[in-house]
Design a protein around this motif. Structure first.
Motif, PDB file in Angstrom:
ATOM      1  N   UNK A  75      20.571   0.494  16.888  1.00 33.56           N
ATOM      2  CA  UNK A  75      21.715   0.339  15.992  1.00 33.56           C
ATOM      3  C   UNK A  75      22.790  -0.552  16.606  1.00 33.56           C
ATOM      4  N   UNK A  76      22.878  -0.539  17.950  1.00 32.73           N
ATOM      5  CA  UNK A  76      23.878  -1.362  18.635  1.00 32.73           C
ATOM      6  C   UNK A  76      23.415  -2.804  18.809  1.00 32.73           C
ATOM      7  N   UNK A  77      22.226  -3.117  18.337  1.00 36.56           N
ATOM      8  CA  UNK A  77      21.730  -4.482  18.432  1.00 36.56           C
ATOM      9  C   UNK A  77      20.830  -4.740  19.616  1.00 36.56           C
ATOM     10  N   UNK A  78      20.438  -3.708  20.339  1.00 33.74           N
ATOM     11  CA  UNK A  78      19.564  -3.876  21.494  1.00 33.74           C
ATOM     12  C   UNK A  78      18.147  -4.222  21.081  1.00 33.74           C
ATOM     13  N   UNK A  79      17.404  -4.825  21.999  1.00 29.33           N
ATOM     14  CA  UNK A  79      16.021  -5.168  21.722  1.00 29.33           C
ATOM     15  C   UNK A  79      15.160  -3.909  21.742  1.00 29.33           C
ATOM     16  N   UNK A  80      14.030  -3.920  21.033  1.00 28.86           N
ATOM     17  CA  UNK A  80      13.153  -2.737  21.052  1.00 28.86           C
ATOM     18  C   UNK A  80      12.695  -2.366  22.457  1.00 28.86           C
ATOM     19  N   UNK A 202      30.082   7.947  31.172  1.00 28.57           N
ATOM     20  CA  UNK A 202      30.882   7.481  30.026  1.00 28.57           C
ATOM     21  C   UNK A 202      31.663   6.228  30.391  1.00 28.57           C
ATOM     22  N   UNK A 203      32.267   6.225  31.578  1.00 28.85           N
ATOM     23  CA  UNK A 203      33.049   5.059  32.019  1.00 28.85           C
ATOM     24  C   UNK A 203      32.154   3.827  32.143  1.00 28.85           C
ATOM     25  N   UNK A 204      30.987   3.991  32.764  1.00 29.00           N
ATOM     26  CA  UNK A 204      30.072   2.862  32.922  1.00 29.00           C
ATOM     27  C   UNK A 204      29.565   2.368  31.569  1.00 29.00           C
ATOM     28  N   UNK A 205      29.156   3.320  30.711  1.00 30.17           N
ATOM     29  CA  UNK A 205      28.612   2.922  29.417  1.00 30.17           C
ATOM     30  C   UNK A 205      29.619   2.216  28.533  1.00 30.17           C
ATOM     31  N   UNK A 206      30.807   2.796  28.399  1.00 25.48           N
ATOM     32  CA  UNK A 206      31.825   2.187  27.541  1.00 25.48           C
ATOM     33  C   UNK A 206      32.422   0.929  28.168  1.00 25.48           C
ATOM     34  N   UNK A 207      32.579   0.947  29.497  1.00 28.50           N
ATOM     35  CA  UNK A 207      33.183  -0.212  30.164  1.00 28.50           C
ATOM     36  C   UNK A 207      32.310  -1.445  30.096  1.00 28.50           C
ATOM     37  N   UNK A 209      29.978  -1.977  27.751  1.00 31.65           N
ATOM     38  CA  UNK A 209      29.538  -2.243  26.379  1.00 31.65           C
ATOM     39  C   UNK A 209      29.947  -3.628  25.870  1.00 31.65           C
ATOM     40  N   UNK A 210      31.184  -4.101  26.155  1.00 25.82           N
ATOM     41  CA  UNK A 210      31.577  -5.413  25.621  1.00 25.82           C
ATOM     42  C   UNK A 210      30.925  -6.600  26.331  1.00 25.82           C
ATOM     43  N   UNK A 211      30.373  -6.390  27.533  1.00 24.83           N
ATOM     44  CA  UNK A 211      29.892  -7.538  28.318  1.00 24.83           C
ATOM     45  C   UNK A 211      28.382  -7.592  28.478  1.00 24.83           C
ATOM     46  N   UNK A 212      27.679  -6.503  28.144  1.00 29.43           N
ATOM     47  CA  UNK A 212      26.227  -6.477  28.296  1.00 29.43           C
ATOM     48  C   UNK A 212      25.554  -6.338  26.937  1.00 29.43           C
ATOM     49  N   UNK A 213      24.297  -6.795  26.826  1.00 32.71           N
ATOM     50  CA  UNK A 213      23.576  -6.651  25.551  1.00 32.71           C
ATOM     51  C   UNK A 213      23.408  -5.197  25.164  1.00 32.71           C
ATOM     52  N   UNK A 214      23.245  -4.964  23.871  1.00 35.03           N
ATOM     53  CA  UNK A 214      23.091  -3.606  23.369  1.00 35.03           C
ATOM     54  C   UNK A 214      21.917  -2.890  24.020  1.00 35.03           C
ATOM     55  N   UNK A 215      22.120  -1.667  24.426  1.00 34.12           N
ATOM     56  CA  UNK A 215      21.076  -0.876  25.065  1.00 34.12           C
ATOM     57  C   UNK A 215      21.117  -0.908  26.574  1.00 34.12           C
ATOM     58  N   UNK A 216      21.599  -2.008  27.161  1.00 37.11           N
ATOM     59  CA  UNK A 216      21.652  -2.135  28.618  1.00 37.11           C
ATOM     60  C   UNK A 216      22.693  -1.202  29.236  1.00 37.11           C
ATOM     61  N   UNK A 217      23.905  -1.054  28.634  1.00 33.84           N
ATOM     62  CA  UNK A 217      24.875  -0.117  29.223  1.00 33.84           C
ATOM     63  C   UNK A 217      24.348   1.302  29.385  1.00 33.84           C
ATOM     64  N   UNK A 218      23.459   1.720  28.497  1.00 32.40           N
ATOM     65  CA  UNK A 218      22.871   3.061  28.618  1.00 32.40           C
ATOM     66  C   UNK A 218      22.049   3.165  29.893  1.00 32.40           C
ATOM     67  N   UNK A 219      21.301   2.092  30.200  1.00 30.14           N
ATOM     68  CA  UNK A 219      20.488   2.096  31.410  1.00 30.14           C
ATOM     69  C   UNK A 219      21.367   2.076  32.658  1.00 30.14           C
ATOM     70  N   UNK A 220      22.433   1.281  32.624  1.00 34.56           N
ATOM     71  CA  UNK A 220      23.328   1.200  33.777  1.00 34.56           C
ATOM     72  C   UNK A 220      24.034   2.534  33.997  1.00 34.56           C
ATOM     73  N   UNK A 221      24.347   3.229  32.893  1.00 32.51           N
ATOM     74  CA  UNK A 221      25.030   4.514  33.004  1.00 32.51           C
ATOM     75  C   UNK A 221      24.205   5.541  33.760  1.00 32.51           C
ATOM     76  N   UNK A 222      22.878   5.321  33.826  1.00 33.78           N
ATOM     77  CA  UNK A 222      22.023   6.242  34.577  1.00 33.78           C
ATOM     78  C   UNK A 222      22.336   6.222  36.068  1.00 33.78           C
TER      79      UNK A 222
END
Length: 248
Positions: A75-80, A202-207, A209-222
């Motif tokens: 939904x955020x525009x990330x690749x499959x 939360x800080x990593x994911x939201x921070x 979000x504006x600079x990385x492609x959709x879906x990548x912030x979720x991985x970095x938040x790990x």
């Protein structure tokens, strides 16, 4: 050997809770969590997946956090591929549950491949909370069956409802998935370390979000978990060193 096996079986049945109490608790968990499948169906349909794709995810994947992560990234525009990677990493924890449950439940080998489909947070929690093997097996079966059936039924209803109303964003239903996920997660954050991990994620994911492609912030938040654990270990090391210096 036969006598030892029989003795172990008897001991497994001692000190356990009544079957009715285990069934009641297991059904409570299954029904409460199973109803959130409606939110997943709405969120998945809102991300662009068809009703059949949405239902296939619940039938075959059947792990809510991974499913929400997948459709959220799409939904955020990330690749499959990125969305699938995030869902995979979240689902890895079920393998660790399986290692513990395989010893606790001791199911026949022929049944284990089918039981593996139900190894999730809720079935693990109910099973591990029991005092004997019989209670653990009942808890696993009732929780898994009730949750699987209800989750898939409500997923279908949610997807059909979202398809009928059209634009889910206009109704604010795009927030249903994250809201349910947070509601399930919040009670599990009991220790200070767990709260720090959640806040850092939360800080990593939201921070990012504006600079990385959709879906990548979720991985970095790990990375929040190892960072928090490293910080905790570093703090304990410094405190220990300080006490040693004071003793000198």
């Amino acid at each position: 050997m036969a006598e030892q096996t029989a003795l172990a079986d008897i001991q497994d049945g001692l000190g356990g809770r009544p079957d009715a109490a285990v069934v009641r608790d297991a059904l409570g968990v299954g029904v409460a969590v199973g109803l959130s499948g409606f939110a997943f169906g709405v969120t998945s349909a809102g991300s662009g997946l068809t009703v059949w794709q949405t239902c296939a995810l619940s039938l075959l994947v059947f792990t809510g956090a991974s499913q929400f992560a997948l459709v959220g990234a799409l939904a955020a525009g990330g690749s499959p591929l990125t969305a699938a990677a995030g869902a995979f990493f979240l689902g890895v924890r079920n393998a660790f549950y399986g290692l513990r449950l395989s010893q606790l439940l001791a199911l026949p080998r022929a049944v284990r491949p089918f039981a593996a489909q139900w190894v999730i947070d809720e079935t693990a929690a109910v099973s591990l909370a029991q005092r004997d093997r019989r209670g653990a097996r009942i808890g696993f079966l009732v929780t898994g069956l009730s949750l699987y059936v209800l989750w898939n039924v409500t997923t279908l209803l949610g997807a059909l409802g979202a398809e009928a109303i059209g634009d889910t964003d206009a109704w604010g239903l795009d927030a249903a998935g994250p809201a349910v996920f947070l509601a399930l997660l919040a009670p599990m954050l009991k220790t200070p370390t767990e709260r720090v991990v959640a806040a850092l994620a939360v800080v990593l994911g939201l921070g990012l979000l504006p600079v990385l492609p959709g879906g990548v912030p979720v991985l970095v938040a790990a990375l929040a978990a190892p960072l928090a654990l490293w910080g905790e270990g570093f703090g304990k090391g410094r405190a220990k060193k300080g006490r040693q210096e004071e003793q000198r």
